[in-house]
Write an enzyme that holds these catalytic residues in place. Structure first.
Site, PDB file in Angstrom:
ATOM      1  CG  ASP A 118      36.545 -23.436  37.043  1.00 56.26           C
ATOM      2  OD1 ASP A 118      36.164 -23.454  35.845  1.00 56.26           O
ATOM      3  OD2 ASP A 118      36.504 -24.435  37.775  1.00 56.26           O
ATOM      4  CE  LYS A 152      30.987 -27.895  32.958  1.00 55.73           C
ATOM      5  NZ  LYS A 152      32.426 -28.101  33.244  1.00 55.73           N
ATOM      6  CE1 TYR A 192      51.529 -42.396  26.371  1.00 58.36           C
ATOM      7  CE2 TYR A 192      51.776 -44.565  25.390  1.00 58.36           C
ATOM      8  CZ  TYR A 192      51.359 -43.761  26.443  1.00 58.36           C
ATOM      9  OH  TYR A 192      50.786 -44.316  27.545  1.00 58.36           O
ATOM     10  NE  ARG A 220      32.763 -35.221  29.367  1.00 62.09           N
ATOM     11  CZ  ARG A 220      31.607 -34.588  29.575  1.00 62.09           C
ATOM     12  NH1 ARG A 220      30.729 -34.493  28.594  1.00 62.09           N
ATOM     13  NH2 ARG A 220      31.322 -34.059  30.731  1.00 62.09           N
ATOM     14  CB  THR A 238      35.393 -27.851  30.953  1.00 62.15           C
ATOM     15  OG1 THR A 238      34.294 -27.004  31.250  1.00 62.15           O
ATOM     16  CG2 THR A 238      35.833 -28.572  32.205  1.00 62.15           C
ATOM     17  CD  GLU A 289      54.676 -39.976  28.399  1.00 60.39           C
ATOM     18  OE1 GLU A 289      55.272 -40.756  27.642  1.00 60.39           O
ATOM     19  OE2 GLU A 289      54.493 -40.187  29.602  1.00 60.39           O
TER      20      GLU A 289
HETATM   21  N1  DSN Z   1      29.839 -31.334  36.342  1.00 61.51           N
HETATM   22  C1  DSN Z   1      29.968 -29.916  36.088  1.00 61.51           C
HETATM   23  C2  DSN Z   1      28.647 -29.256  36.092  1.00 61.51           C
HETATM   24  O1  DSN Z   1      27.675 -29.908  35.780  1.00 61.51           O
HETATM   25  O2  DSN Z   1      28.540 -28.080  36.401  1.00 61.51           O
HETATM   26  C3  DSN Z   1      30.899 -29.310  36.998  1.00 61.51           C
HETATM   27  O3  DSN Z   1      32.060 -30.100  37.027  1.00 61.51           O
END
Ligand code: DSN
Length: 446
Positions: A197, A226, A52, A232, A223, A54
């Site tokens: 984003d 990707k 933990y 993730r 994120t 925090e």
């Molecule tokens: N799920 C993502 C995508 O496939 O583009 C977006 O959150």
């Protein structure tokens, strides 16, 4: 303590093995998916999951965080260095909570906000009606034009009329350059925060294959799983421009994430993020990002050469939309399943001028990040383009019944027939042969 997953939980162990086989033996073409490195997975599957922590480095609410502080600070420093920003928060659990933290920092319920409409290629959290962001804020979506490009003039007009507090730029199904500069002018002209984003294109930005929003946006979210090829998770970054607009912005975002929205951060994931940021700073990653785009361009050209319509007639990033409208509206789900039978994973998607609905859209979205990680290049893209076109053509005679009552039985019959389609089964053998030439995670054995 017993040691092995295989002896403690054979059911999950077998499922993991089956998923590894599925990933190895198919072409992963969902443009938001990728294959992270074993080093990243080692960080994630570590003792860090036990702790933990925090708070933030050097300001924790629990003891024993000396080592955790080193890890989280390393992730923060690497993110700042890689994206050229003065502040990074690495604790948001994923993209949607990261974006929610941005709203809760700079907006109040009822404020006007703007983002690209979801069916036009935007994201749920950019104010779509089924997302909490479209319910607690007054969402004013902008759109793409009939040619598939962002309608910047419409966005400018909507911003002047609605005076949004926050404007989102950055998309999930848009194959052209993100117009950061134009949206910065729009946001600045109405005093709005501009949040970029870049979840989809972050790896391309790092590789120099797409312009960076650093000089245009106040806040950048992404994120990490990707095109960044990490675990993730997510980053929330504040730019110099953001700190100029509000010198407290970084501190306010941190407070929104913790204690405002989240409790203990997932430090095992944060360690994986740190490792992936290190990987992304290499020359090899720059080459990877450039190859993703070369592959996407080759794939789009190959698809068009095989008679498929591609939204905006091509791509300059990692993804594209096949517009199946020439075969009839609402064919996306049929194509998605035919491709799955052929061993190719994509997702059905709306297209510009969509004539059907988001659940039964007229296109499929596909991209090259994961294939590029496997080492595939332009030559393979042209083979894959032919396989995709052949698979889509196999199911073009199917179309969604107008009557909702008839749909269930029709789709069940379609799936049964398609699973047995000999041409698709032959395409699957071709896909398998190709996959075997580009082994995935050979170190993991069988
Ligand atoms: N799920 C993502 C995508 O496939 O583009 C977006 O959150």
């Amino acid at each position: 303590m017993a040691q092995n997953l295989s002896s403690i939980d054979p059911k999950i162990y077998e499922a993991l093995k089956m998923e590894l086989k599925r990933q190895r033996e198919g072409l992963e073409m969902i443009p938001s998916e990728n294959f992270t490195s074993l080093a990243v997975m080692e960080s994630m599957g570590s003792v860090l999951t036990n702790k933990y922590s925090e708070g933030y480095p050097a300001h924790r609410y629990y003891g024993g965080n000396q080592i955790i502080d080193i890890i989280e600070q390393t992730a923060i420093d690497r993110a700042k260095q890689l994206f050229g920003v003065p502040h990074a928060n690495v604790q948001a659990l994923s993209g949607s909570p990261a974006n929610l933290a941005v709203y809760l920092t700079v907006c109040k319920p009822g404020d006007a906000i703007m983002g690209l409409n979801l069916p036009d290629g935007g994201h749920l959290t950019h104010g779509f009606k089924t997302s909490i962001t479209g319910q607690i804020f007054r969402s004013v979506p902008y759109h793409v034009k009939p040619d598939g490009y962002i309608d910047i003039e419409e966005a400018r007009k909507l911003a002047q009329e609605n005076k949004p507090k926050l404007i989102w730029v950055g998309y999930t199904a848009y194959s052209r350059e993100v117009p950061f500069k134009e949206f910065a002018e729009i946001a600045d002209s109405v005093g709005a925060y501009l949040a970029a984003d870049i979840s989809h294109i972050a790896g391309l930005v790092v590789a120099g294959a797409h312009e960076s929003p650093r000089d245009y946006a106040h806040i950048i979210t992404t994120t990490t799983h990707k095109t960044m090829r990490g675990p993730r998770g997510a980053l929330i970054m504040v730019t110099d421009k953001g700190l100029k607009k509000d010198p407290e912005l970084a501190e306010r975002i941190n407070k929104t994430v913790f204690p405002g929205m989240q409790g203990g951060p997932h430090e095992n994931v944060i360690a994986g993020i740190a490792t992936s940021l290190l990987e992304a700073s290499s020359q090899e990653f720059k080459e990877y990002g450039q190859q993703i785009v070369r592959n996407a361009k080759a794939l789009a050209s190959g698809l068009m050469a095989n008679g498929m319509k591609i939204a905006t007639d091509g791509t300059v990033n990692h993804l594209m939309l096949i517009d199946l409208t020439p075969m009839g509206k609402g064919k996306g789900a049929f194509a998605e399943y035919a491709l799955e039978v052929a061993g190719i994973t994509v997702n059905k998607n709306t297209v510009p001028n969509e004539q059907s609905s988001p659940f039964y859209p007229s296109g499929v979205r596909l991209g090259t990040p994961a294939l590029t990680t496997r080492g595939m290049k332009e030559q393979e893209m042209s083979l894959i383009a032919r396989i995709i076109a052949d698979a889509c053509n196999e199911v073009k005679q199917y179309s969604l019944p107008e009557s909702k009552e008839e749909r269930h039985a029709y789709i069940a019959r379609f799936r049964e027939e398609t699973a047995k389609n000999q041409k698709l089964i032959a395409l699957r053998s071709e896909v398998l042969e190709l996959c075997n030439k580009f082994p995935l995670y050979p170190e993991l054995g069988q």
